[in-house]
Structures are given as C-alpha cells and as structure tokens.
Design a protein around this motif. Structure first.
Motif, PDB file in Angstrom:
ATOM      1  N   LEU A  13       0.902  -0.928  -0.069  1.00 26.04           N
ATOM      2  CA  LEU A  13       0.125  -0.036   0.036  1.00 26.04           C
ATOM      3  C   LEU A  13       0.717   1.135   0.039  1.00 26.04           C
ATOM      4  N   VAL A  14       1.856   1.420   0.776  1.00 24.61           N
ATOM      5  CA  VAL A  14       2.878   2.486   0.862  1.00 24.61           C
ATOM      6  C   VAL A  14       3.282   2.675  -0.615  1.00 24.61           C
ATOM      7  N   LEU A  15       3.986   1.571  -1.103  1.00 21.77           N
ATOM      8  CA  LEU A  15       4.723   1.894  -2.350  1.00 21.77           C
ATOM      9  C   LEU A  15       3.694   2.076  -3.510  1.00 21.77           C
ATOM     10  N   ALA A  16       2.271   1.775  -3.480  1.00 24.17           N
ATOM     11  CA  ALA A  16       1.382   2.234  -4.268  1.00 24.17           C
ATOM     12  C   ALA A  16       0.823   3.524  -4.235  1.00 24.17           C
ATOM     13  N   MET A  17       0.806   4.000  -2.941  1.00 24.73           N
ATOM     14  CA  MET A  17       0.663   5.352  -2.772  1.00 24.73           C
ATOM     15  C   MET A  17       1.766   6.210  -2.949  1.00 24.73           C
ATOM     16  N   ALA A  18       3.070   5.789  -3.344  1.00 27.34           N
ATOM     17  CA  ALA A  18       4.046   6.467  -3.534  1.00 27.34           C
ATOM     18  C   ALA A  18       3.645   7.554  -4.847  1.00 27.34           C
ATOM     19  N   PHE A  19       2.926   7.421  -5.732  1.00 21.85           N
ATOM     20  CA  PHE A  19       2.609   8.104  -6.786  1.00 21.85           C
ATOM     21  C   PHE A  19       2.047   9.524  -6.292  1.00 21.85           C
ATOM     22  N   TRP A  20       1.116   9.499  -5.117  1.00 21.92           N
ATOM     23  CA  TRP A  20       0.669  10.659  -4.626  1.00 21.92           C
ATOM     24  C   TRP A  20       1.377  11.089  -3.218  1.00 21.92           C
ATOM     25  N   VAL A  21       1.904  10.212  -2.410  1.00 19.46           N
ATOM     26  CA  VAL A  21       2.568  10.669  -1.290  1.00 19.46           C
ATOM     27  C   VAL A  21       4.016  10.070  -1.270  1.00 19.46           C
ATOM     28  N   PRO A  22       4.905  10.725  -1.523  1.00 16.62           N
ATOM     29  CA  PRO A  22       6.357  10.313  -1.623  1.00 16.62           C
ATOM     30  C   PRO A  22       6.708   9.505  -0.166  1.00 16.62           C
ATOM     31  N   VAL A  23       7.649   8.459  -0.543  1.00 16.66           N
ATOM     32  CA  VAL A  23       8.446   7.672   0.458  1.00 16.66           C
ATOM     33  C   VAL A  23       9.019   8.351   1.367  1.00 16.66           C
ATOM     34  N   ARG A  24       9.051   8.192   2.717  1.00 19.53           N
ATOM     35  CA  ARG A  24       9.783   8.875   3.693  1.00 19.53           C
ATOM     36  C   ARG A  24      11.123   9.123   3.080  1.00 19.53           C
ATOM     37  N   GLN A  25      11.658  10.107   3.405  1.00 23.91           N
ATOM     38  CA  GLN A  25      13.039  10.520   3.240  1.00 23.91           C
ATOM     39  C   GLN A  25      13.973   9.541   3.893  1.00 23.91           C
ATOM     40  N   GLU A  26      13.800   8.914   5.034  1.00 24.93           N
ATOM     41  CA  GLU A  26      14.629   8.151   6.027  1.00 24.93           C
ATOM     42  C   GLU A  26      14.807   6.656   5.262  1.00 24.93           C
ATOM     43  N   VAL A  27      13.993   6.527   4.365  1.00 20.97           N
ATOM     44  CA  VAL A  27      14.217   5.064   3.551  1.00 20.97           C
ATOM     45  C   VAL A  27      15.498   5.161   2.583  1.00 20.97           C
ATOM     46  N   PRO A  28      16.296   4.287   2.539  1.00 26.07           N
ATOM     47  CA  PRO A  28      17.438   4.699   1.636  1.00 26.07           C
ATOM     48  C   PRO A  28      17.054   3.974   0.316  1.00 26.07           C
TER      49      PRO A  28
END
Length: 266
Positions: free
Chosen positions: A99-114
C-alpha cells in the motif's frame, strides 16, 4: 464425570489466561491509538508527562515475552514455530508495504528510507531498527525488536537453556532493572544538568546587568559611546599629571598619547 473435571478446569484456566492476555493487548492498543489521536482531536487531554504510545508498546512487548517462549515450548519444534510466526506477521506486513509503495505516486516515500538494495534486505528481515534503516511505515520499528526476541528465544531453546528458564529469567530481570536504573539516572542527570546550566546562565546574566547598570551610572560615565572612547585619553592625562612612567601598551605609549601628555603638561 470425575475424570472430566480436571480437563475442564485446565481448559478454563487456559481460557482465563488467554483472555487476560487479550485484555492486556487491548489496553496496549488503546494507549497507542490515544498517543496518536489525542494531539489531533483533543490536545488538552494528552498527558505530556507520560508517553501513552511507549506504554502501549511496552505492554505488547511484555505480552510477547510471556506467550512466545510458551508457544515455542508447546510446539517443541523450531521449524513449526517459525512457520507460525511467518504466517502471523508477514501477510499484513507485506500488505502495508504494498500500500505504501502504491501510494508513492501521490505521497512520496519517507526520506529516511534509503534508495538502496540494503533497504530491501532490511525490510525482508524486519531488522530495520537494528541496522539503522528507515522503514516505509514508521511503526515498523517495533517489529525489529520482536524479531530479535524471536531469534534470542530460538537460540536459548536450541541450546537447551530454556530448561533453566527460572534462573535465566531472574538474571535477565536483574540486568534489565540495573540497566533501566542506569538509563533513568543518566536521563535525570542530563535534565537537571541542563536546568542547572540554564539557571546559572540566567543568574550570571542578571548579575552582569545589575553591576553593569551600576558602572554605567557611576560619576563621570554618561553612557555615550564617545565616553568609552575617551577613557584611554583620560588615563594618559592622569599619567602625565602625576608623572607615572607606566607604559600604555605592549610597546610603550603611542605618538598620540605622547602628544596628549605634552599638551597636558603645558
């Protein structure tokens, strides 16, 4: 009839124990929800002197510490234990990641994730907080300590140490209490140290203001910047009138000072 009574008692005791654990899970879940919801809904009701979220997480850890070793001993097989853990944790875990990866088109993934393959390995192993890797969802940090606990319990079971679980539990408890006491003492020392430094700094500032005001209010001090610039010249005139030979600087009196001294002598 007599033979069935002990079985009924044991099953009733087991059901009571599991209901007690479920009640603790409910308390922990409500504490975590309150920690995240109160700042948005009712900020005045949130106790800032007590972390509801951390309390809820610790309750979950205590429940796991009670039920996981019992589950492993009941199964008696490491393979079956890990299969049950995988099917209990990973389905919802992978669903949240998807779900987080699918929403990455609208909500960017957290900057803390390398943005590196090592982040994939950290997420697959759930050891995110252990290897200091940011998670796709912030609450995933708790799974790191769950996984470490599973590995530790498995190692103790394979080594046969669980047969002396009473002694080992007491030893771990003593170490935990000592470490917690040390951590609390350090935290209190840091807080009171910071407060002491702030109080000391405020006191020194007040003293400088009081005595500085007295110096500025002394006779001959007008508070004007020109008055500050005239202080060295007054010292030169005082030296010339009283015949002092004290040098005005590291290399003796300057030319301007000597001219002013000649004028004062004349």
């Amino acid at each position: 009839m007599i033979a069935t009574q002990p079985v009924t008692a044991r099953s009733g005791a087991k059901a009571t124990r599991l209901a007690w654990l479920d009640a603790l899970r409910g308390i922990g879940a409500m504490a975590v929800v309150a920690e995240h919801a109160l700042p948005w809904l009712m900020p005045s009701l949130r106790p800032y002197w007590f972390s509801l979220g951390m309390y809820g997480v610790l309750v979950f850890f205590l429940v796991s510490g009670y039920i996981i070793p019992a589950s492993l001993e009941k199964r008696g097989e490491v393979g079956a234990f890990w299969v049950s853990r995988v099917f209990r944790l990973y389905p919802l875990y992978l669903l949240v990641i998807a779900l987080v990866l699918a929403m990455a088109f609208w909500v960017p993934v957290r900057q803390e994730v390398p943005r590196h393959p090592s982040a994939v390995a950290a997420h697959v192993s759930m050891l995110l907080d252990v290897v200091h890797t940011g998670a796709l969802a912030d609450p995933m940090w708790t799974l790191s300590y769950e996984m470490v606990f599973y590995l530790l319990v498995t190692a103790l079971f394979v080594g046969g140490v669980h047969r002396r679980s009473g002694t080992l539990a007491i030893a771990f408890g003593v170490v935990a209490v000592a470490a917690g006491h040390r951590a609390i003492g350090v935290q209190i020392g840091v807080r009171f140290g910071d407060r002491s430094r702030r109080v000391q700094g405020a006191f020194q500032t007040r003293v400088r203001r009081v005595f500085g005001a007295r110096v500025r209010g002394a006779p001959g001090h007008t508070g004007h910047p020109a008055d500050e610039r005239c202080r060295p010249m007054r010292g030169v005139r005082h030296t010339a009138r009283h015949g002092s030979t004290q040098a005005d600087g590291p290399h003796g009196p300057t030319r301007a000072h000597m001219v002013e001294a000649d004028r004062a002598g004349a």
